[in-house]
Design a protein around this motif. Structure first.
Motif, PDB file in Angstrom:
ATOM      1  N   ALA A  95      16.399  28.486 110.751  1.00 23.32           N
ATOM      2  CA  ALA A  95      14.999  28.481 110.330  1.00 23.32           C
ATOM      3  C   ALA A  95      14.080  29.154 111.343  1.00 23.32           C
ATOM      4  O   ALA A  95      12.997  29.619 110.977  1.00 23.32           O
ATOM      5  N   GLU A  96      14.488  29.211 112.592  1.00 19.58           N
ATOM      6  CA  GLU A  96      13.582  29.682 113.644  1.00 19.58           C
ATOM      7  C   GLU A  96      13.195  31.149 113.465  1.00 19.58           C
ATOM      8  O   GLU A  96      12.100  31.559 113.846  1.00 19.58           O
ATOM      9  N   ALA A 131      11.426  28.699 106.270  1.00 24.00           N
ATOM     10  CA  ALA A 131      11.528  27.874 107.470  1.00 24.00           C
ATOM     11  C   ALA A 131      11.740  26.409 107.096  1.00 24.00           C
ATOM     12  O   ALA A 131      12.588  25.721 107.672  1.00 24.00           O
ATOM     13  N   TYR A 181      12.384  32.661 110.733  1.00 28.71           N
ATOM     14  CA  TYR A 181      11.207  32.712 109.858  1.00 28.71           C
ATOM     15  C   TYR A 181      10.028  31.982 110.490  1.00 28.71           C
ATOM     16  O   TYR A 181       8.874  32.372 110.299  1.00 28.71           O
ATOM     17  N   ASN A 182      10.300  30.925 111.247  1.00 29.58           N
ATOM     18  CA  ASN A 182       9.223  30.202 111.913  1.00 29.58           C
ATOM     19  C   ASN A 182       8.518  31.083 112.942  1.00 29.58           C
ATOM     20  O   ASN A 182       7.285  31.046 113.081  1.00 29.58           O
ATOM     21  N   SER A 221      15.496  24.699 107.484  1.00 29.33           N
ATOM     22  CA  SER A 221      15.537  23.618 108.479  1.00 29.33           C
ATOM     23  C   SER A 221      15.928  22.291 107.845  1.00 29.33           C
ATOM     24  O   SER A 221      16.488  21.420 108.514  1.00 29.33           O
ATOM     25  N   ASN A 248       7.812  33.057 104.412  1.00 29.94           N
ATOM     26  CA  ASN A 248       8.329  32.624 105.715  1.00 29.94           C
ATOM     27  C   ASN A 248       8.185  31.114 105.887  1.00 29.94           C
ATOM     28  O   ASN A 248       9.063  30.455 106.461  1.00 29.94           O
TER      29      ASN A 248
END
Length: 400
Positions: free
Chosen positions: A163-164, A129, A166-167, A133, A125
């Motif tokens: 990306a959010e 991310a 996984y963030n 990103s 993750n």
């Protein structure tokens, strides 16, 4: 707040020291120094000092792959700074020249993407991310409304949306386990929103500003044949000539046909009124044995159940048990909806619109084409699945 202030002070001191060391040669390289001290470049250094330091600090506490991908992200930002300086000294190139100009940045971004490939890491993750990103830095490739990209500010925001997903997983997983991972995830988000977004908004809302007075770069001298082209370049809109000259087969051929601009439904047979079930004279209440047998052997059905392509509860598109269907299309969708694909084989689905996320589960030889932004795509227990994102210039990603 104190950490950010100290970072900005250190950045200012470093610039003053660099200028003092170059003092003897200012007359000979005035253009380079002038570009390096341009307000937009100074602002980019301030942006890095205010936001990148926090990500790097958390990455050093975690170590391992998280630290490695953080350093790659730092390399990418430093490379973007160098390119912004060069842009002020260079005339706007053509498409081929732009791809060559941005090649150093692309190589660093692809290095981050390569860390997400292969065997799935415990920090997958984090890697996803950071890698997803980093595509926000491609805003520098924007050349106008006809270039096929969103405008710079929107591009940064859309890249972070990828990306959010996984963030947020990092924040949930480490909320009660390790505050360093939580700090890294929060700092990564602030690096882009508001960090990079606000910088682009203040200095390059319409894209990079190329020099109008600099001389055009001369063509590079002839050189030996280049090595094979690298995979998945973010800044090229055409594939290399050796690969395009070869005939495509399998799923690649299907994607090529979809990308050709021809209507997706052109190959479908039109259903007339007399072919509809309710109007057929040969339909009775009894199902014959031969008819039942033919239904069982039909390629459109799966042993797990009948095929489905429907919107459930207004929020979730379900595509199940589709076999041998190459013209599946979802065109009435929005960003609040998700797509779940299950048990499909040797089929192609085109998603014509923006959706929140797509999950592909237990599928074989399944092709999926996104024509707009997708926040996240998960592939579980699949083989031979190929995904193509048409909203960027990145080539298809293969999952085996």
């Amino acid at each position: 707040m104190e950490e950010r202030l100290m970072a900005r002070l250190e950045s200012a001191v470093a610039r003053l020291e660099a200028l003092s060391l170059r003092g003897g040669s200012v007359a000979g390289s005035g253009g380079d120094d002038a570009s390096a001290t341009d307000p937009s470049i100074v602002a980019f250094e301030d942006f890095m000092g205010a936001y990148l330091g926090r990500v790097s600090s958390a990455g050093e506490k975690i170590g391992g792959q998280v630290l490695a991908v953080t350093k790659i992200l730092e390399q990418a930002l430093n490379m973007q700074k160098e390119l912004l300086i060069k842009i002020k000294q260079t005339q706007k190139p053509d498409l081929a020249g732009l791809a060559e100009f941005l090649k150093p940045l692309n190589e660093v971004i692809m290095k981050a993407n390569s860390m997400t490939e292969g065997r799935r890491s415990d920090f997958f993750n984090h890697l996803k991310a950071a890698a997803d990103s980093s595509t926000a830095l491609a805003w520098i490739a924007y050349t106008g409304k006809d270039c096929g990209m969103s405008m710079p500010i929107a591009h940064v925001e859309e890249s972070w949306q990828m990306a959010e997903f996984y963030n947020n997983k990092i924040l949930v997983e480490y909320k009660s386990k390790d505050p360093n991972h939580v700090e890294w995830a929060k700092a990564l988000k602030e690096l882009y929103l508001p960090g990079l977004r606000d910088y682009v908004k203040s200095h390059y809302p319409l894209g990079p500003v190329w020099s109008a007075t600099a001389k055009a770069k001369a063509a590079a001298p002839s050189a030996p044949a280049p090595p094979p082209p690298p995979p998945a370049s973010l800044f090229t809109s055409e594939s290399s000539s050796p690969s395009s000259s070869k005939p495509k087969v399998g799923m690649a051929a299907v994607f090529q046909e979809i990308s050709s601009g021809k209507p997706v439904t052109s190959g479908l047979r039109k259903v007339t009124d007399n072919m509809k079930t309710k109007n057929r004279a040969d339909r009775t209440g009894v199902v014959g044995a031969s008819e039942k047998e033919s239904r069982t052997s039909s390629p459109s059905f799966s042993k797990a159940g009948p095929p489905k392509l429907e919107l459930q509860m207004g929020r979730k598109w379900v595509v199940e048990n589709q076999i041998g269907r190459k013209n599946l299309v979802i065109d009435d969708c929005d960003a609040k909806q998700s797509v779940y694909i299950f048990g499909c084989k040797d089929s192609v689905l085109q998603v014509q619109g923006k959706v929140n996320n797509i999950t592909i589960d237990k599928c074989t030889k399944m092709g999926v084409v996104f024509t707009d932004v997708v926040a996240a795509c998960e592939i579980v227990n699949c083989s031979g699945v190929e995904v193509q994102c048409q909203w960027t210039t990145r080539e298809a990603v293969n999952y085996i």
